[in-house]
Design a protein around this motif. Structure first.
Motif, PDB file in Angstrom:
ATOM      1  N   GLU A  16      -2.813  -0.890  -1.477  1.00 48.49           N
ATOM      2  CA  GLU A  16      -3.860  -1.905  -1.625  1.00 48.49           C
ATOM      3  C   GLU A  16      -3.290  -3.206  -2.191  1.00 48.49           C
ATOM      4  OE1 GLU A  16      -7.070  -0.492  -3.923  1.00 48.49           O
ATOM      5  OE2 GLU A  16      -7.568   1.167  -2.580  1.00 48.49           O
ATOM      6  N   LEU A  17      -2.480  -3.088  -3.236  1.00 49.23           N
ATOM      7  CA  LEU A  17      -1.903  -4.288  -3.839  1.00 49.23           C
ATOM      8  C   LEU A  17      -1.015  -5.031  -2.848  1.00 49.23           C
ATOM      9  CD1 LEU A  17      -0.985  -2.920  -7.392  1.00 49.23           C
ATOM     10  CD2 LEU A  17      -2.897  -4.408  -6.776  1.00 49.23           C
ATOM     11  N   ALA A  18      -0.245  -4.280  -2.053  1.00 51.21           N
ATOM     12  CA  ALA A  18       0.608  -4.928  -1.052  1.00 51.21           C
ATOM     13  C   ALA A  18      -0.229  -5.642   0.002  1.00 51.21           C
ATOM     14  CB  ALA A  18       1.520  -3.881  -0.403  1.00 51.21           C
ATOM     15  N   ALA A  19      -1.323  -4.999   0.443  1.00 53.32           N
ATOM     16  CA  ALA A  19      -2.183  -5.622   1.454  1.00 53.32           C
ATOM     17  C   ALA A  19      -2.852  -6.881   0.901  1.00 53.32           C
ATOM     18  CB  ALA A  19      -3.234  -4.620   1.925  1.00 53.32           C
ATOM     19  N   LEU A  20      -3.316  -6.840  -0.331  1.00 53.18           N
ATOM     20  CA  LEU A  20      -3.956  -8.017  -0.919  1.00 53.18           C
ATOM     21  C   LEU A  20      -2.950  -9.145  -1.140  1.00 53.18           C
ATOM     22  CD1 LEU A  20      -6.277  -6.201  -3.494  1.00 53.18           C
ATOM     23  CD2 LEU A  20      -7.014  -7.462  -1.469  1.00 53.18           C
TER      24      LEU A  20
END
Length: 396
Positions: A16-20
């Motif tokens: 999730e952090l990478a996608a955001l």
């Protein structure tokens, strides 16, 4: 199993952090590609609107820290995105890039579909979908290539809704499986209680009736008949109480689940006055989910029952709770074990406890330990300090 659950949650958070982060980078690229500025009364709003591109992803990540406030976080994200779109449309300010907003709103859509009440999810998910699609469509206008982001946003929103519903169904299956295990335990307890207690109490009543009949036939034995009658009545009352308890065990509809319990109270309530309780200070007031509280209660009561049954000469029983290697360890140790102890009891109580702990991602071990003692240890997986029971399995 429990390690895999913790690693899977950490992996999902990293994804999730990478996608955001990637979405924020894409927003920066869009800002550089689309020139323009603000003028007039809307100029002061430019900085405020730009900050929402960072605030909205942060709110999406916070849903993991505050899982009970997904509805509030989703509503805030929808409102911020809608305000940014309206201001960009009416004030002719520089269009705020929507990619990070879309990704964050999609994550909240999936969480809403998984955790919220159906009526709340049915209201929030379409609202988030509307702002996700409207952001690129209205901020850039029909003639701009960036408008095509609305198509991707619609597809992404639909996928998030589907994932949320799949996870919701998986959570329901997991709860149903746990309920089935509990029901099997209760039925087995009912059978054991009836076969064990009722048999012995019935024998007491029959023998007391015979003794009273003999005493009444012998007039010279004065006063004993009344005593026998009292014993008979006490035995009958115990038998009736046992039958009522069997009925309660067979019917789980009226059982009140343990909710809002803290770990220390759950352990002490199960141990009663028959064991010495030692709960680590930092764990005494730790709130525990209802499924953990009921499992703790059953493990302790089952272990104490086995101690009374297999070690009647025990002089000390200790129930302790501590943290060990990222696990919550509940341990029941008793002395008085015979020199040639039997192996771990193979009854359905231990089997049921093992199955229940497995459903929670934990494990149960039982066996002899040093000093002629018997040790029963239950392990529950723990996550971070803020949400220690996030490591418990929740469906997929």
């Amino acid at each position: 199993m429990r390690r895999a659950g913790v690693l899977a949650r950490r992996g999902m958070l990293g994804t999730e952090l990478a996608a955001l982060a990637a979405a924020l980078v894409a927003d920066v690229v869009l800002v550089l590609r689309v020139p323009g500025g603000s003028s007039g009364w809307a100029a002061p709003l430019t900085g405020v609107l730009a900050s929402t591109g960072t605030a909205i992803p942060v709110l999406a990540v916070l849903r993991r820290r505050f899982p009970r406030h997904v509805g509030v976080l989703g509503s805030i994200v929808a409102a911020l995105s809608a305000i940014s779109t309206v201001v960009s449309l009416t004030a002719h300010t520089r269009s705020q890039p929507p990619i990070a907003e879309i990704v964050a709103a999609g994550l909240l859509t999936a969480s809403a579909g998984r955790t919220l009440e159906p009526r709340h999810a049915a209201a929030l998910a379409p609202a988030l979908g509307a702002v996700m699609i409207a952001a690129p469509l209205l901020r850039y206008g029909a003639g701009e290539p960036e408008t095509l982001l609305a198509v991707a946003a619609a597809a992404y929103w639909g996928a998030c809704v589907g994932v949320g519903l799949i996870l919701r169904a998986a959570d329901a299956r997991q709860r149903d499986a746990l309920d089935r295990v509990r029901g099997q335990e209760r039925l087995q307890l009912a059978r054991e209680l009836h076969d064990l207690v009722s048999h012995h109490v019935s024998g007491i009543v029959v023998r007391t009736q015979a003794a009273r009949a003999i005493a009444e036939a012998n007039a010279d034995v004065g006063g004993h008949a009344a005593v026998y009658r009292e014993i008979e009545e006490a035995g009958g009352a115990a038998l009736a109480a046992a039958r009522r308890l069997v009925g309660m065990l067979r019917d789980t509809r009226d059982v009140t689940p343990l909710s809002g319990a803290v770990l220390g109270d759950a352990v002490r309530a199960a141990a009663g006055s028959t064991a010495r309780v030692a709960v680590a200070e930092e764990l005494d007031q730790l709130p525990v989910p209802s499924q953990v509280a009921t499992t703790v209660h059953r493990v302790v009561t089952e272990a104490l029952t086995n101690a009374r049954r297999h070690a009647p000469a025990a002089t000390e029983v200790v129930v302790s709770v501590r943290v060990e290697a990222d696990d919550l360890v509940l341990e029941v140790v008793n002395d008085g074990v015979p020199a040639t102890p039997r192996s771990a009891p193979g009854g359905f109580g231990i089997t049921g406890m093992t199955e229940r702990l497995a459903m929670l991602g934990g494990s149960l071990t039982a066996g002899p330990s040093a000093g002629g003692r018997w040790r029963v240890a239950a392990r529950f997986p723990l996550a971070g300090e803020d949400s220690p029971f996030d490591a418990l399995p929740r469906g997929l």
